[in-house]
Motif scaffolding. Structure first.
Motif, PDB file in Angstrom:
ATOM      1  N   MET A 114       0.860  -1.190   0.000  1.00 34.03           N
ATOM      2  CA  MET A 114       0.000   0.000   0.000  1.00 34.03           C
ATOM      3  C   MET A 114       0.895   1.237   0.000  1.00 34.03           C
ATOM      4  O   MET A 114       1.867   1.303   0.748  1.00 34.03           O
ATOM      5  N   ILE A 115       0.543   2.177  -0.869  1.00 33.71           N
ATOM      6  CA  ILE A 115       1.308   3.417  -1.009  1.00 33.71           C
ATOM      7  C   ILE A 115       0.482   4.569  -0.447  1.00 33.71           C
ATOM      8  O   ILE A 115      -0.719   4.663  -0.734  1.00 33.71           O
ATOM      9  N   ASN A 116       1.126   5.420   0.314  1.00 35.40           N
ATOM     10  CA  ASN A 116       0.447   6.626   0.803  1.00 35.40           C
ATOM     11  C   ASN A 116       0.900   7.791  -0.076  1.00 35.40           C
ATOM     12  O   ASN A 116       1.975   8.370   0.129  1.00 35.40           O
ATOM     13  N   ALA A 117       0.103   8.087  -1.086  1.00 39.73           N
ATOM     14  CA  ALA A 117       0.437   9.170  -2.030  1.00 39.73           C
ATOM     15  C   ALA A 117      -0.815   9.482  -2.839  1.00 39.73           C
ATOM     16  O   ALA A 117      -1.826   8.771  -2.736  1.00 39.73           O
ATOM     17  N   ASP A 118      -0.715  10.507  -3.660  1.00 37.62           N
ATOM     18  CA  ASP A 118      -1.835  10.811  -4.549  1.00 37.62           C
ATOM     19  C   ASP A 118      -1.852   9.786  -5.686  1.00 37.62           C
ATOM     20  O   ASP A 118      -0.800   9.427  -6.218  1.00 37.62           O
ATOM     21  N   THR A 119      -3.040   9.375  -6.066  1.00 41.04           N
ATOM     22  CA  THR A 119      -3.146   8.304  -7.068  1.00 41.04           C
ATOM     23  C   THR A 119      -2.606   8.729  -8.432  1.00 41.04           C
ATOM     24  O   THR A 119      -2.181   7.895  -9.226  1.00 41.04           O
ATOM     25  N   THR A 120      -2.599  10.029  -8.705  1.00 40.68           N
ATOM     26  CA  THR A 120      -2.086  10.479 -10.007  1.00 40.68           C
ATOM     27  C   THR A 120      -0.561  10.301 -10.087  1.00 40.68           C
ATOM     28  O   THR A 120       0.024  10.434 -11.155  1.00 40.68           O
ATOM     29  N   ALA A 121       0.069   9.978  -8.922  1.00 45.51           N
ATOM     30  CA  ALA A 121       1.513   9.714  -8.916  1.00 45.51           C
ATOM     31  C   ALA A 121       1.797   8.213  -8.841  1.00 45.51           C
ATOM     32  O   ALA A 121       2.932   7.796  -8.589  1.00 45.51           O
ATOM     33  N   ALA A 122       0.781   7.393  -9.086  1.00 49.73           N
ATOM     34  CA  ALA A 122       0.930   5.940  -8.891  1.00 49.73           C
ATOM     35  C   ALA A 122       2.086   5.352  -9.705  1.00 49.73           C
ATOM     36  O   ALA A 122       2.741   4.401  -9.276  1.00 49.73           O
ATOM     37  N   SER A 123       2.359   5.930 -10.864  1.00 48.75           N
ATOM     38  CA  SER A 123       3.424   5.341 -11.697  1.00 48.75           C
ATOM     39  C   SER A 123       4.822   5.623 -11.146  1.00 48.75           C
ATOM     40  O   SER A 123       5.802   5.095 -11.673  1.00 48.75           O
TER      41      SER A 123
END
Ligand code: SAM
Length: 353
Positions: free
Chosen positions: A235-244
């Motif tokens: 799980m990543i804690n970040a904005d989804t638009t930065a998923a890549s």
């Protein structure tokens, strides 16, 4: 021809009320088209002994076919019905043995309770329907599909994927949800006495922090863990638009997500604020599309009171997705509460010819 009757889970009826039989029918028909060759006939609701069943007719079911049916999100029990139409005779129900994919105790899905949680039955339905829409639906049974929920909240989709033995990843902007999921998963693994490794790190590039990452590897059994046959949860804690920034391109088979409802949960819900998820989806979908492999599928649930189906379908089509439009895909609309009438849209990224 044999007749079968599917008894719906009591929880399914509670969650969806009058919509339950229609949703179960739509899910069954999507599965039929994907992996049973579209051969189920007369799929309908039949009342037997005062209890409604979803009934259908077919030339018997193989063991592999019952294994697939066993994972329907609505299924409580499956019966073969003898004398379904014999005049003057009571129908006789013979239980069909089922082996579900479920690898762990159901508390994995039910312990966490919080405002804004996507109902676990619905999450299973969304994951199933999306899996049945990719180009290799049978890989659900062999545990080979990799799942991303890019708006994952406290991990309901991730937990359902783990339940199926699938590797799962999520992205969530809210730090509290990220922390809560890490705490829950570590505690659950400990209480369930499952072998695992878990770590939370900060992902950096050029010394700049991009976000936090929870990475867990767990074994269904001690032996499998020792052999390195683990289930991987990130799980990543970040904005989804930065998923890549966090995942390699074309590494997921399924993107499964429940978009923000544009409604405040809990006490604030009465002072409803409605906001469309479309601006977020417009920015995020191209990023998610890059993470999906060709032939993979995306399934998105959303609140139809704040965005229209054709708007979502239009965004997907612009990105080159094939939007699933067959009749069963139009059977998932249901009321959640006064502020939410939910539906789902599913699309596949075409495989190169
Ligand atoms: C409907 S909820 C999903 C709930 C989740 N399925 C669960 O059961 O916990 C939508 C989630 O999207 C998150 N979200 C909204 N905008 C986001 C963004 N730009 N990046 C990452 N997460 C976002 C919200 O914080 C919320 O947790």
């Amino acid at each position: 021809m044999k007749t079968y009757g599917l008894l719906l889970l009591p929880s399914h009826n509670r969650v969806y009320a009058q919509s339950a039989p229609g949703l179960a029918r739509a899910e069954l028909l999507v599965l039929d088209a994907a992996v049973l060759g579209g051969r189920l006939a007369d799929v309908t609701t039949t009342v037997i002994g005062g209890v409604p069943y979803l009934t259908f007719r077919t030339e018997g079911l193989s063991a592999r076919e019952t294994d697939l049916l066993a994972n329907l999100s609505s299924l409580y029990a499956l019966f073969e019905i003898e004398d379904a139409d014999a005049p003057g005779r009571e129908p006789l129900l013979r239980p069909v043995g089922l082996s579900r994919l479920d690898r762990f105790a159901s508390d994995l899905l039910t312990i966490q309770k919080y405002p804004g949680k996507t109902n676990e039955d619905f999450t299973k339905l969304l994951l199933n329907v999306t899996a049945m829409s990719c180009d290799t639906p049978e890989r659900l049974l062999s545990g080979e599909l990799r799942v991303l929920d890019p708006l994952c909240g406290r991990g309901t989709t991730l937990n359902q994927a783990v339940m199926y033995g699938l590797d799962a990843a999520g992205v969530e902007r809210d730090a509290k949800s990220f922390d809560a999921y890490g705490t829950f998963l570590r505690q659950w693994l400990k209480n369930s006495r499952l072998k695992h490794r878990a770590e939370t790190t900060t992902v950096r590039r050029d010394r700049r922090a991009l976000g936090r990452r929870l990475h867990v590897e767990l074994g269904e059994s001690k032996e499998l863990y020792k052999q390195g046959r683990v289930i991987d949860v990130t799980m990543i804690n970040a904005d989804t638009t930065a998923a890549s920034d966090f995942f390699r391109p074309a590494t997921f088979d399924l993107v499964v997500t429940d978009a923000p409802y544009g409604v405040q949960h809990g006490a604030a819900a009465r002072a409803e604020r409605t906001r469309s998820p479309l601006p977020l989806l417009r920015d995020a979908l191209p990023v998610w599309a890059r993470l999906l492999r060709p032939g993979g599928a995306v399934g998105i649930a959303w609140n139809t009171l704040v965005a229209r189906r054709d708007e979502l379908a239009g965004l997907l089509a612009e990105l080159g997705f094939e939007v699933m439009d067959a009749e069963p895909y139009h059977g998932f609309l249901h009321r959640v509460d006064q502020a939410i009438v939910r539906d789902l849209v599913v699309a596949r990224l075409p495989a190169p010819r």
